[in-house]
Design a protein around this motif. Sequence first.
Motif, short mmCIF file in Angstrom:
data_model
loop_
_atom_site.label_atom_id
_atom_site.label_comp_id
_atom_site.label_asym_id
_atom_site.label_seq_id
_atom_site.Cartn_x
_atom_site.Cartn_y
_atom_site.Cartn_z
N GLY A 112 -11.22 13.97 -7.59
CA GLY A 112 -10.05 13.65 -8.40
C GLY A 112 -9.51 12.25 -8.17
O GLY A 112 -8.89 11.67 -9.06
N VAL A 120 -5.66 7.65 -16.94
CA VAL A 120 -5.92 8.89 -16.18
C VAL A 120 -6.43 9.98 -17.11
O VAL A 120 -7.36 10.72 -16.77
CB VAL A 120 -4.64 9.34 -15.45
CG1 VAL A 120 -4.82 10.72 -14.84
CG2 VAL A 120 -4.27 8.33 -14.37
N VAL A 166 -9.86 12.08 -16.68
CA VAL A 166 -9.87 13.53 -16.44
C VAL A 166 -10.55 14.29 -17.57
O VAL A 166 -11.34 15.22 -17.33
CB VAL A 166 -8.43 14.04 -16.25
CG1 VAL A 166 -8.39 15.56 -16.20
CG2 VAL A 166 -7.83 13.45 -14.99
N LEU A 180 -3.29 13.00 -8.09
CA LEU A 180 -4.49 13.30 -8.89
C LEU A 180 -5.48 14.13 -8.07
O LEU A 180 -6.11 15.05 -8.60
CB LEU A 180 -5.15 12.00 -9.35
CG LEU A 180 -4.33 11.11 -10.29
CD1 LEU A 180 -5.14 9.90 -10.72
CD2 LEU A 180 -3.88 11.89 -11.51
N SER A 189 -6.26 17.96 -8.98
CA SER A 189 -7.64 18.29 -9.34
C SER A 189 -8.12 19.51 -8.58
O SER A 189 -8.80 20.38 -9.13
CB SER A 189 -8.57 17.10 -9.05
OG SER A 189 -8.24 16.00 -9.86
N VAL A 195 -3.75 16.39 -15.13
CA VAL A 195 -4.86 16.80 -14.27
C VAL A 195 -4.97 18.32 -14.21
O VAL A 195 -6.06 18.89 -14.17
CB VAL A 195 -4.71 16.20 -12.86
CG1 VAL A 195 -5.83 16.66 -11.95
CG2 VAL A 195 -4.70 14.69 -12.93
#
Length: 620
Positions: A249, A357, A361, A481, A485, A536
């Motif tokens: 992540g 981001v 993701v 993150l 994740s 996320v």
Amino acid sequence: MVAVSIDTGQLEGNPTRPRGGSALLRPIEMIASAILVAIIGLLLTGVTFRYVLSAPLVWVDEVTGFGFLWLAMFGAAIAIDRDEHLRLSLFVNMLPETLRGFFAALGTLLVAVFLIGLLWPAIDYVIEERYITSPALNIAASWRTSALPVGIALMAILSLRETVRSANVLEILMAGALISAAGATLWLASPFLPSLGQINILIFLVGFVAFFLVIGVPIAFCFGLGALTFLTFTSSVPTMVMIGRIDEGMSSIILVSVPIFVLLGCILDATGMGRAIVEFLASMLGHVKAGMSYVLLGSLFLVSGISGSKVSDMATVAPALFPEMKRRGHEPREMIALLATGAAMADTVPPSILLIVLGSVAGVSIAGLFTSGFVIAMVLLLALALLARWRARGESMDGIRRPSLRTVGKALIVAAPALMLPFIIRGAVGGGIATATEVSTIAVLYAMIIGMVLYGGIRPRKIYAMLVETAALSGVILIILGTASAMAWTLTQTGFASQMAAMVTDLPGGWVSYMLVTIGVFILLGSVLEGLPAIVLMAPIMFPIAKTLGINDIHYSMVVVTALNVGLMAPPIGVGFYIACKIGNVSPDDAMRGIWPYLGALLVGLLVIALVPALSTAFL
């Protein structure tokens, strides 16, 4: 991006802690700053060899990736030392003073327990990574992943130190006893917990995480604690797998642009480039009715194209415009409403960190997101500008004169170098000329040179402070993150994603109903969690469902990001609203009465964006 320590009464760090951190971490701050400079230098070297000399250096990305994880872990540790990790403090602040010490001890002790629990699995992960070598340099991956146990150990020590600082011995003992009792209860119940099936999701991934949020545990560690307890007590999955998910992540090469754009925002603020843009727009529009409202919205639109951060945008624009707006009779709550919703509008303007981001993701094209985000921001800008004009119909323009062409021309000359920067960023990424990471390094170099030559420069001590601040803020973002994740992966392993997909695809109304569900889900998550962790957590679940319903990824991304920003600025929970109040020095209770019409305008714009896919896809 709201991952900063601002005492808002909802999103805050320790207001008594010196902003500069403690002397204990000075060596770590210096190392993190050196890594950041080295990463930027490596990327600039790679760009030069790729585009100027037509001789790409294949090892640049590998070396950058090695340093990036160390930067993230050291930055997260610096943020603990400075108490800059994002947390929800609204409910803790409602407690009597006598209970706050106990919950402060409980929160920091929980963070320490989580980190200590991850330390040995992180060491195992490094040992396993010894057998993997990088393709270009043939270096063992363990040199990179060693950052994980080192950073985890450092954060654990700092968390224990913070526990001792924040509470007395009795409060610490009570907190320790509560954690021990809870752990023992879960251990005794662990043989029976797997039989509960999906109820465990409500217990661990909803109930526990919500409790941790309410007592003020930083958001990153709320997710980590939820995932760790779920895996430990309801499954036989090794904890080392969670370390792998945290690593994954945090380590996407696309995310390398995040700290560089954060640094770019610092340069923008330090050099006064943003203020030059604001003054040029004021000379152009300040003399018309609702002109200062247009200037505020336009400034947020343009400045966002440089900094990529909502907080940086608001902090640059508000001090430059609010005094004149007050002089013209604008009510403080109206100004805060415009500031907050304008920042929400501008979060789709490249180089939005949220878009970067999301692209990482969800596997969506960054170039496509940047191109579409510009158009979507224009739609929202128009909605807010029309409302601002209507509400300014009684504004007095007495004594306000149109500036001379000479004045406007002078402002344009001063602002022109700064005005070029957002268009360089959008054009290079949107046109596929360079990646977001490559463009971010070019933008930093450009801003540093222009800032030093034309805008007064930056003192060396200030440059060092910006590097440390960038490392800390990047660590905050990246650890969120990573743990989000891990929690998202844990959630998908329960089968929840497939069940939700089956439920949603059976809704009447097809993709339109799913869009309305998406708007509701992400507005709620945006108000509680902020954008990055919400993306996320939910993107791996929601995007595949959207694809099965035939919804374009770019179109869906624009709806998701806009809904998150509406939630972020929606009182009484939305943390962005409180940040705007703090920056504008206006009481949240007063500002709350003025923001609803502007949130309504954003919501109307969001519905138009959701129901008209061509707005998001026409220019791709």
